[in-house]
Motif scaffolding. Sequence first.
Motif: not given
Length: 149
Positions: A56-67, A92-100, A103-110
């Motif tokens: 967690h001191a070096a979270v992968w950039p792809q994970v941080l971007t997806q978050i 969470y500041v979006g309007y579609d929590y389930a949809g977002d 999207k998180m779950r669809e990312n292979p790096k996540v």
Amino acid sequence: MSPSLWTPPGTAACGCDTAKTDSEPLSPTKIRNPGRRFAQIVKLKPEYVEEYKKVHAAVWPQVLTQIKDCKIEDYSIYHEPETGILFARFKYVGYDYAGDMEKMRENPKVREWWKLTDAMQESLVAGAKDSESGEPAWWKPIEEVFYQA
């Protein structure tokens, strides 16, 4: 936390344009979502404390971007060493929590990150298999009972 406990700005009740998407620029009729706070817990296996902190001191950039792309802000995780509990909180500041979250779950790096970190954890949710499965949730949601801005 049930989605019904929170209604985002931009609903028909406030006279806002509900046809717009998150990717569209703000207009005078669309108010920026002030956010919904989440908190959740999971248990960290004692033999993984140092490794968990190290990754967690070096979270992968792809994970941080997806978050960030999934409209999660102000995310932090705390560790309580006596019980091994990890406490996570975010907004969470979006309007579609389930949809977002989908999207998180669809990312292979996540998913790869979750596989790595789930192995260091023990879920407190009966029947939870892993973070990728979704339901029941791997991290146990906890109720907010007080907030002071």
